[in-house]
Design a protein around this motif. Structure first.
Motif, PDB file in Angstrom:
ATOM      1  N   SER A  10       0.840  -1.198   0.000  1.00  0.00           N
ATOM      2  CA  SER A  10       0.000   0.000   0.000  1.00  0.00           C
ATOM      3  C   SER A  10       0.873   1.245   0.000  1.00  0.00           C
ATOM      4  N   LEU A  11       0.510   2.183  -0.866  1.00  0.00           N
ATOM      5  CA  LEU A  11       1.226   3.452  -0.935  1.00  0.00           C
ATOM      6  C   LEU A  11       1.114   4.230   0.364  1.00  0.00           C
ATOM      7  N   THR A  26      -0.049  10.595  -5.199  1.00  0.00           N
ATOM      8  CA  THR A  26      -1.327   9.932  -5.453  1.00  0.00           C
ATOM      9  C   THR A  26      -1.869  10.249  -6.846  1.00  0.00           C
ATOM     10  N   ASP A  27      -1.376  11.328  -7.471  1.00  0.00           N
ATOM     11  CA  ASP A  27      -1.791  11.634  -8.839  1.00  0.00           C
ATOM     12  C   ASP A  27      -1.198  10.663  -9.845  1.00  0.00           C
ATOM     13  N   ASP A  28      -0.192   9.881  -9.425  1.00  0.00           N
ATOM     14  CA  ASP A  28       0.452   8.937 -10.329  1.00  0.00           C
ATOM     15  C   ASP A  28      -0.235   7.572 -10.314  1.00  0.00           C
ATOM     16  N   GLN A  29      -1.297   7.441  -9.540  1.00  0.00           N
ATOM     17  CA  GLN A  29      -2.014   6.176  -9.472  1.00  0.00           C
ATOM     18  C   GLN A  29      -2.921   6.030 -10.699  1.00  0.00           C
ATOM     19  N   ALA A  30      -3.746   5.012 -10.712  1.00  0.00           N
ATOM     20  CA  ALA A  30      -4.619   4.722 -11.855  1.00  0.00           C
ATOM     21  C   ALA A  30      -5.525   5.918 -12.168  1.00  0.00           C
TER      22      ALA A  30
END
Length: 272
Positions: A10-11, A26-30
């Motif tokens: 988990s990030l 978190t902007d680099d997630q799906a």
């Protein structure tokens, strides 16, 4: 011995949610899921349209009825003059911003029921606030459109405004937030002006109309008044799915169908 226990990757598991680098990551997630990409959000102004009565509202209703034959609509309403009256009383009594926000929700809901009654022949109803968010996809699957009161449900938790005590997040903001959350096709604000002008067109009838403008340009121009909630500017800049809105003149209801078809018939405000 081989460790076969399952470990959850988990990030955020061991991190602080106020760490700026972590939050940025978190902007680099799906990519964000669009739940209702086929639906258009249309805000019907309370003071600008509903308060004018049948002369302004019924032509808009007729136009919406035609659009509902081919489009899925999420309609919202403002509170209009009644909200302003309640604000005046509340300010005189010293009521806090959160209470004023709660009172405004009731007025917008009244106009939602008015619009719902007029559009009932088309199978459109006003959804109670407590059901709206959870059941919106279900209602849109079974009906061509739904109606809600546009005020975001901050209620007593409304953010303190930078100036004064009037709640900064009103029905334009609530309409936008629904479109941003559900990933809708567009946001159209139906007002009683052609869009954003260089000056208030009601005081300066010859003021030039701005057809398209970015949030940054609007901030630079420091226009004395805007035909929508100013808090929208911050939200547009931060939006992930909804990066533009259009303001159209509801006193020219024929423009609404063109706006939903993607034409610029009022003013487009975009994130830049």
């Amino acid at each position: 011995m081989i460790d076969e226990r399952h470990h959850v990757k988990s990030l955020l598991m061991r991190e602080s949610l106020i760490d700026k680098d972590l939050v940025a990551a978190t902007d680099d997630q799906a990519p964000v899921v669009r739940m209702l990409p086929m639906a258009h959000v249309v805000k019907i102004g309370g003071r600008s349209i509903v308060d004018r009565g049948r002369s302004a509202l019924l032509p808009v209703v007729e136009t919406l009825g035609t659009i509902l034959e081919t489009q899925k609509l999420i309609l919202s309403t403002g509170g209009g003059v009644r909200s302003r009256h309640v604000f005046s009383i509340g300010l005189d009594l010293g009521l806090p911003t959160g209470v004023l926000a709660q009172l405004a929700i009731a007025d917008a809901l009244g106009n939602a029921h008015i619009l719902g009654t007029l559009l009932a022949p088309h199978g459109v109803v006003a959804i109670p606030p407590e059901m709206f968010g959870h059941l919106l996809p279900l209602f849109l699957r079974s009906a061509p459109g739904v109606i809600f009161n546009g005020d975001p449900p901050y209620s007593l938790w409304e953010h303190p405004p930078e100036v004064g005590r009037i709640p900064p997040h009103r029905t334009d903001v609530g309409s936008y937030l629904v479109a941003e959350c559900f990933g809708c096709a567009s946001v159209t604000l139906v007002k009683d002006v052609d869009g954003v002008h260089e000056a208030d067109p009601k005081e300066h009838p010859g003021a030039p109309l701005i057809r398209e403008i970015s949030v940054a340009e609007l901030r630079e121009r420091r226009l004395p008044s805007l035909p929508f909630d100013e808090a929208l500017l911050d939200l547009l800049e931060r939006g992930r799915l909804m990066r533009r809105i259009q303001i159209v003149n509801g006193l020219k209801p024929e423009l609404l169908a063109a706006a939903l078809a993607g034409e610029t018939v009022g003013t487009i405000v975009h994130a830049g």
